[in-house]
Write a protein that holds these residues in place. Structure first.
Motif, mmCIF file in Angstrom:
data_model
loop_
_atom_site.group_PDB
_atom_site.id
_atom_site.type_symbol
_atom_site.label_atom_id
_atom_site.label_comp_id
_atom_site.label_asym_id
_atom_site.label_seq_id
_atom_site.Cartn_x
_atom_site.Cartn_y
_atom_site.Cartn_z
ATOM 1 N N THR A 12 0.927 -1.229 -0.147
ATOM 2 C CA THR A 12 -0.002 0.234 -0.346
ATOM 3 C C THR A 12 0.911 1.482 0.068
ATOM 4 O O THR A 12 2.435 1.401 0.577
ATOM 5 C CB THR A 12 -0.771 0.343 1.368
ATOM 6 O OG1 THR A 12 -1.666 -1.002 0.990
ATOM 7 C CG2 THR A 12 -1.472 1.357 1.549
ATOM 8 N N ARG A 45 -2.314 -0.931 -4.061
ATOM 9 C CA ARG A 45 -3.530 -0.362 -3.542
ATOM 10 C C ARG A 45 -2.439 1.258 -3.042
ATOM 11 O O ARG A 45 -1.456 1.408 -2.811
ATOM 12 C CB ARG A 45 -3.574 -0.467 -1.640
ATOM 13 C CG ARG A 45 -4.457 -1.878 -1.844
ATOM 14 C CD ARG A 45 -4.888 -3.341 -0.701
ATOM 15 N NE ARG A 45 -5.586 -4.051 -0.782
ATOM 16 C CZ ARG A 45 -6.417 -4.668 0.228
ATOM 17 N NH1 ARG A 45 -6.339 -3.719 1.399
ATOM 18 N NH2 ARG A 45 -6.951 -5.343 -0.275
ATOM 19 N N ARG A 78 -7.015 -1.817 -4.593
ATOM 20 C CA ARG A 78 -7.936 -0.897 -3.604
ATOM 21 C C ARG A 78 -7.103 0.500 -4.612
ATOM 22 O O ARG A 78 -6.125 0.677 -4.202
ATOM 23 C CB ARG A 78 -7.614 -0.653 -2.922
ATOM 24 C CG ARG A 78 -8.551 -1.733 -2.399
ATOM 25 C CD ARG A 78 -9.215 -2.398 -1.093
ATOM 26 N NE ARG A 78 -9.922 -3.228 -0.778
ATOM 27 C CZ ARG A 78 -10.652 -2.971 0.326
ATOM 28 N NH1 ARG A 78 -10.799 -3.036 1.417
ATOM 29 N NH2 ARG A 78 -11.599 -4.374 -0.205
ATOM 30 N N LYS A 113 -10.730 6.174 8.531
ATOM 31 C CA LYS A 113 -11.544 5.337 7.286
ATOM 32 C C LYS A 113 -10.878 4.702 6.040
ATOM 33 O O LYS A 113 -11.420 3.672 5.959
ATOM 34 C CB LYS A 113 -13.140 5.828 7.085
ATOM 35 C CG LYS A 113 -13.557 5.847 8.489
ATOM 36 C CD LYS A 113 -15.311 6.962 7.878
ATOM 37 C CE LYS A 113 -16.186 6.630 9.485
ATOM 38 N NZ LYS A 113 -17.537 7.141 9.085
ATOM 39 N N LYS A 115 -8.376 5.092 5.910
ATOM 40 C CA LYS A 115 -6.427 4.384 6.034
ATOM 41 C C LYS A 115 -7.294 2.899 6.363
ATOM 42 O O LYS A 115 -6.960 2.089 6.336
ATOM 43 C CB LYS A 115 -5.825 5.215 7.673
ATOM 44 C CG LYS A 115 -5.127 5.981 6.757
ATOM 45 C CD LYS A 115 -4.209 6.743 7.502
ATOM 46 C CE LYS A 115 -4.074 8.008 7.029
ATOM 47 N NZ LYS A 115 -3.048 8.113 8.508
ATOM 48 N N ALA A 116 -8.529 2.069 6.935
ATOM 49 C CA ALA A 116 -8.609 1.236 7.877
ATOM 50 C C ALA A 116 -9.242 0.762 6.538
ATOM 51 O O ALA A 116 -8.578 -0.680 6.295
ATOM 52 C CB ALA A 116 -9.812 1.893 8.519
ATOM 53 N N TRP A 117 -9.863 1.133 5.684
ATOM 54 C CA TRP A 117 -10.560 0.316 4.100
ATOM 55 C C TRP A 117 -9.225 0.200 3.605
ATOM 56 O O TRP A 117 -9.076 -1.132 2.819
ATOM 57 C CB TRP A 117 -11.219 1.504 3.216
ATOM 58 C CG TRP A 117 -12.062 0.792 2.071
ATOM 59 C CD1 TRP A 117 -12.897 -0.338 2.315
ATOM 60 C CD2 TRP A 117 -11.125 0.633 0.973
ATOM 61 N NE1 TRP A 117 -13.275 -0.929 0.710
ATOM 62 C CE2 TRP A 117 -12.144 -0.321 -0.195
ATOM 63 C CE3 TRP A 117 -10.242 2.127 0.352
ATOM 64 C CZ2 TRP A 117 -12.065 -0.239 -1.053
ATOM 65 C CZ3 TRP A 117 -9.931 2.247 -0.959
ATOM 66 C CH2 TRP A 117 -11.295 1.295 -1.886
ATOM 67 N N ALA A 119 -6.313 -1.133 4.264
ATOM 68 C CA ALA A 119 -5.161 -1.694 4.953
ATOM 69 C C ALA A 119 -6.449 -3.574 5.354
ATOM 70 O O ALA A 119 -5.700 -4.433 5.176
ATOM 71 C CB ALA A 119 -5.118 -1.541 6.342
ATOM 72 N N GLU A 120 -7.496 -3.231 4.539
ATOM 73 C CA GLU A 120 -8.639 -4.512 5.181
ATOM 74 C C GLU A 120 -8.294 -5.498 4.391
ATOM 75 O O GLU A 120 -7.617 -5.635 2.749
ATOM 76 C CB GLU A 120 -9.789 -3.697 4.579
ATOM 77 C CG GLU A 120 -10.740 -3.455 5.224
ATOM 78 C CD GLU A 120 -12.297 -3.484 5.334
ATOM 79 O OE1 GLU A 120 -12.924 -4.099 3.818
ATOM 80 O OE2 GLU A 120 -13.311 -2.956 5.833
ATOM 81 N N GLN A 121 -8.097 -6.690 5.100
ATOM 82 C CA GLN A 121 -7.762 -7.814 4.619
ATOM 83 C C GLN A 121 -8.562 -8.732 3.253
ATOM 84 O O GLN A 121 -9.726 -8.295 3.338
ATOM 85 C CB GLN A 121 -7.029 -8.690 5.283
ATOM 86 C CG GLN A 121 -6.364 -8.811 5.843
ATOM 87 C CD GLN A 121 -4.949 -8.853 4.982
ATOM 88 O OE1 GLN A 121 -4.292 -9.537 4.542
ATOM 89 N NE2 GLN A 121 -3.825 -7.213 5.422
ATOM 90 N N TRP A 123 -11.462 -10.342 1.386
ATOM 91 C CA TRP A 123 -12.133 -11.269 1.840
ATOM 92 C C TRP A 123 -11.764 -12.560 0.942
ATOM 93 O O TRP A 123 -11.515 -12.670 -0.355
ATOM 94 C CB TRP A 123 -13.798 -11.232 0.675
ATOM 95 C CG TRP A 123 -14.653 -12.735 1.560
ATOM 96 C CD1 TRP A 123 -15.128 -12.880 3.332
ATOM 97 C CD2 TRP A 123 -15.360 -13.017 0.251
ATOM 98 N NE1 TRP A 123 -15.403 -13.727 3.071
ATOM 99 C CE2 TRP A 123 -15.949 -14.098 1.428
ATOM 100 C CE3 TRP A 123 -14.979 -13.392 -0.455
ATOM 101 C CZ2 TRP A 123 -17.194 -14.990 1.458
ATOM 102 C CZ3 TRP A 123 -16.263 -14.996 -1.202
ATOM 103 C CH2 TRP A 123 -16.621 -14.973 -0.427
#
Length: 128
Positions: A12, A45, A78, A113, A115-117, A119-121, A123
């Protein structure tokens, strides 16, 4: 000016744009970092924060941005665009259907928010 946003997960990259963004900013900061990351990652990302205090993009910077995006067209996993700049939000919303990445828009107030999105793994289909 463009500066890198530190402390993001592997794979990222994050950049913050303020003031006037020039072609030199792209050539000296953004492009080398992205090219180096693509040398070791198939997919990346990107978190791009057009921060308060942003004034404009020089024409050369917009051209460099387009060239970079097309050069790695299918390499983006992303992309989070964080900005309150109305014309950028409108442009990104219109271009969203042409981008093969999961592109999401966030307001400046929602930077954490974003940054959190980013970094999400992904699915894994329930496979663990």
């Amino acid at each position: 000016m463009i500066e890198q946003i530190p402390n993001l997960p592997a794979g990222t990259l994050g950049f913050r744009a303020t003031g006037t963004v020039t072609a030199a900013d792209y050539e000296n900061v953004l492009v080398p970092d992205i090219e180096a990351a693509f040398a070791v990652n198939r997919k990346l990302r990107l978190l791009y924060h057009v921060a308060p205090g942003f004034e404009s993009f020089e024409a050369g910077a917009m051209w460099d941005d387009a060239k970079l995006g097309f050069r790695h067209f299918s390499g983006w996993d992303r992309v989070a665009l964080v900005t309150d700049v109305a014309w950028l939000r409108g442009l990104a919303g219109a271009m969203k259907i042409f981008v093969p990445a999961d592109l999401r828009l966030f307001a400046d107030a929602d930077l954490e928010k974003a940054k959190a999105w980013i970094a999400e793994q992904p699915w894994d289909g329930g496979q663990q």
